[in-house]
Design a protein around this motif. Sequence first.
Motif, short mmCIF file in Angstrom:
data_model
loop_
_atom_site.label_atom_id
_atom_site.label_comp_id
_atom_site.label_asym_id
_atom_site.label_seq_id
_atom_site.Cartn_x
_atom_site.Cartn_y
_atom_site.Cartn_z
N ASP A 99 -10.54 -8.49 -2.71
CA ASP A 99 -9.13 -8.52 -2.31
C ASP A 99 -8.39 -7.27 -2.79
O ASP A 99 -7.55 -6.72 -2.07
CB ASP A 99 -8.46 -9.77 -2.88
CG ASP A 99 -8.98 -11.06 -2.24
OD1 ASP A 99 -9.60 -10.98 -1.17
OD2 ASP A 99 -8.78 -12.14 -2.84
N ARG A 153 0.13 -9.20 -7.58
CA ARG A 153 0.76 -10.31 -6.88
C ARG A 153 0.36 -10.33 -5.40
O ARG A 153 0.14 -11.40 -4.82
CB ARG A 153 2.28 -10.18 -7.02
CG ARG A 153 3.08 -11.32 -6.42
CD ARG A 153 4.54 -11.22 -6.82
NE ARG A 153 5.13 -9.93 -6.49
CZ ARG A 153 5.47 -9.00 -7.39
NH1 ARG A 153 5.28 -9.21 -8.68
NH2 ARG A 153 6.00 -7.84 -7.01
N ASN A 154 0.24 -9.15 -4.80
CA ASN A 154 -0.02 -9.08 -3.36
C ASN A 154 -1.51 -9.05 -3.01
O ASN A 154 -1.86 -9.29 -1.85
CB ASN A 154 0.66 -7.83 -2.78
CG ASN A 154 2.16 -7.90 -2.87
OD1 ASN A 154 2.74 -8.96 -2.72
ND2 ASN A 154 2.80 -6.77 -3.12
N ALA A 155 -2.35 -8.75 -3.99
CA ALA A 155 -3.77 -8.60 -3.68
C ALA A 155 -4.61 -9.78 -4.13
O ALA A 155 -5.68 -10.03 -3.57
CB ALA A 155 -4.32 -7.31 -4.32
N GLU A 161 4.71 1.06 -3.55
CA GLU A 161 3.36 0.72 -3.99
C GLU A 161 2.34 1.69 -3.38
O GLU A 161 1.46 2.20 -4.08
CB GLU A 161 3.04 -0.72 -3.57
CG GLU A 161 1.87 -1.34 -4.30
CD GLU A 161 1.70 -2.81 -3.93
OE1 GLU A 161 2.31 -3.27 -2.96
OE2 GLU A 161 0.95 -3.50 -4.63
N GLY A 201 3.06 -5.70 -8.80
CA GLY A 201 3.12 -5.92 -7.36
C GLY A 201 1.75 -5.93 -6.71
O GLY A 201 1.47 -6.75 -5.83
N LEU A 202 0.88 -5.03 -7.16
CA LEU A 202 -0.48 -4.99 -6.63
C LEU A 202 -1.23 -6.28 -6.96
O LEU A 202 -1.91 -6.85 -6.10
CB LEU A 202 -1.22 -3.78 -7.21
CG LEU A 202 -2.65 -3.55 -6.72
CD1 LEU A 202 -2.66 -3.32 -5.22
CD2 LEU A 202 -3.29 -2.38 -7.44
N ARG A 227 -6.81 -4.35 -0.40
CA ARG A 227 -5.39 -4.05 -0.51
C ARG A 227 -5.17 -2.55 -0.69
O ARG A 227 -4.24 -1.97 -0.10
CB ARG A 227 -4.78 -4.82 -1.69
CG ARG A 227 -3.31 -4.53 -1.97
CD ARG A 227 -2.43 -4.93 -0.81
NE ARG A 227 -1.02 -4.66 -1.09
CZ ARG A 227 -0.08 -4.68 -0.17
NH1 ARG A 227 -0.37 -4.95 1.10
NH2 ARG A 227 1.19 -4.44 -0.49
N SER A 285 6.92 2.54 1.28
CA SER A 285 6.33 1.60 0.33
C SER A 285 6.11 2.29 -1.02
O SER A 285 5.24 3.15 -1.13
CB SER A 285 4.99 1.07 0.85
OG SER A 285 4.27 0.40 -0.16
N ARG A 290 -5.39 -13.75 -4.87
CA ARG A 290 -5.03 -15.13 -4.54
C ARG A 290 -5.28 -16.00 -5.77
O ARG A 290 -6.30 -16.67 -5.90
CB ARG A 290 -5.85 -15.61 -3.35
CG ARG A 290 -5.36 -15.04 -2.03
CD ARG A 290 -6.27 -15.37 -0.90
NE ARG A 290 -7.48 -14.55 -0.94
CZ ARG A 290 -8.41 -14.55 0.00
NH1 ARG A 290 -8.28 -15.34 1.06
NH2 ARG A 290 -9.48 -13.78 -0.10
#
Length: 424
Positions: free
Chosen positions: A364, A305-307, A382, A302-303, A368, A380, A309
Amino acid sequence: MRLSVLLKTIGAVALVVLASCGKRQVMRPAPAIPPECEILPGPVEFADSVTVALLNSVRPEHAPWARNPGERLLFRHLYETLITVDCLGEVQAGLAGSWDRGDGGRRWTFELSVGARFWDGTPVTARDVARSWRSAAVEPMIRGAGIDSVTVDGDWVLRVYFKQRHRKVPRALSASAFAVAKSSGYSRWPLGTGPYRVVTPGGGPGGLSGRAVRLHPSFGAEGPVIEFIETSMYDARDLLEGVIDVMVTADPAVIEYAASRPQLSTIALPWDRTYVLLSTSRVKELRWGGRLGTISSEISDGLARNAVRGDARGYRPPSWWDDLRGCGDLSDAVPWFPPVPRGAGSSSGLRRILYDLDDSIARDIAERIVALAATDPTASPEAAAIISAVPGLTGHAPGIIAEGVTGSELDSSLRYGDDFAYVI
């Protein structure tokens, strides 16, 4: 982190790894490439030329020590190291044709390959290697690799002494910082030994803005001319509709666009980078017997994927830190238990998570983590996992920030653990 290479199908046949065919007195053999590491099958016939987009600026004065992805892509064609590491993690010959271990793994002796030479025809000697390594740009890598000293024995033998024992040849020597080059009196580019050499650069082809660096095969080898175009165009998709044959990118929007175009092929490259959060407060807590949380693979995914690009995933073992026997016997190198890093005891002022100013992915990730520190952990999973794993991430005024610094500043802070945490 995974990159993708985008190819125009008309130019794809030219993309193979070419070996230098130089000679001291004997032709230098081409390195063996495992089938798993081959991006495309070798061509039946070479194209005359291939045009490659560089999405970063390239400076000859940086050669052979790359500062950004564009320079890494270009310099790898021009400059070589003693050894290389293939996509399977196996060590392969580079400038060194053979090596052996001595003194229990503290001394490694490298014999240069027959045929290793610079573009001007002069042979590569052990003194040339040692001279290249004396640059200030290499000094941090020398320390990081645990190299104590280097000696030469005649023209072709180099002995590298390490502070620690290594059972296997130290892979750190494959890093681009250990590439070998020699100053040139007639070009801004240092002389290299790689399969390609620089020809006088000029403007971009076909009306493209930006500077071009043209490479010709070295030593009379066969292969296409490669034109690297340093471009300032904002939308990489426009490049793919023009004269560009190859682009290496991690931008998901560009990759998705290329996949929809019939004249383009997209190929995912192997996973090539792992980013690590180094926490000085975690070291302190573990030093005194504390018990801390860990990051599950789901949270790590998840980290990523979300942090990030780009095409990224959470950490997948194994890595060197999973089996510290690979670090050798540390008893002589570290005669006492390492002290608690300085940054672990800081309780006043802004606490910093540092990253390399030139590394957008590290930025990034650091940003995050700062955002998660300000997130309610009950809302959350995460945030809860990060806060549990990194003591002191929350609950202290005035707070925590992510900050980019130069490579030398990052190295200086890392040496003593002067800051709260690092993304490297």
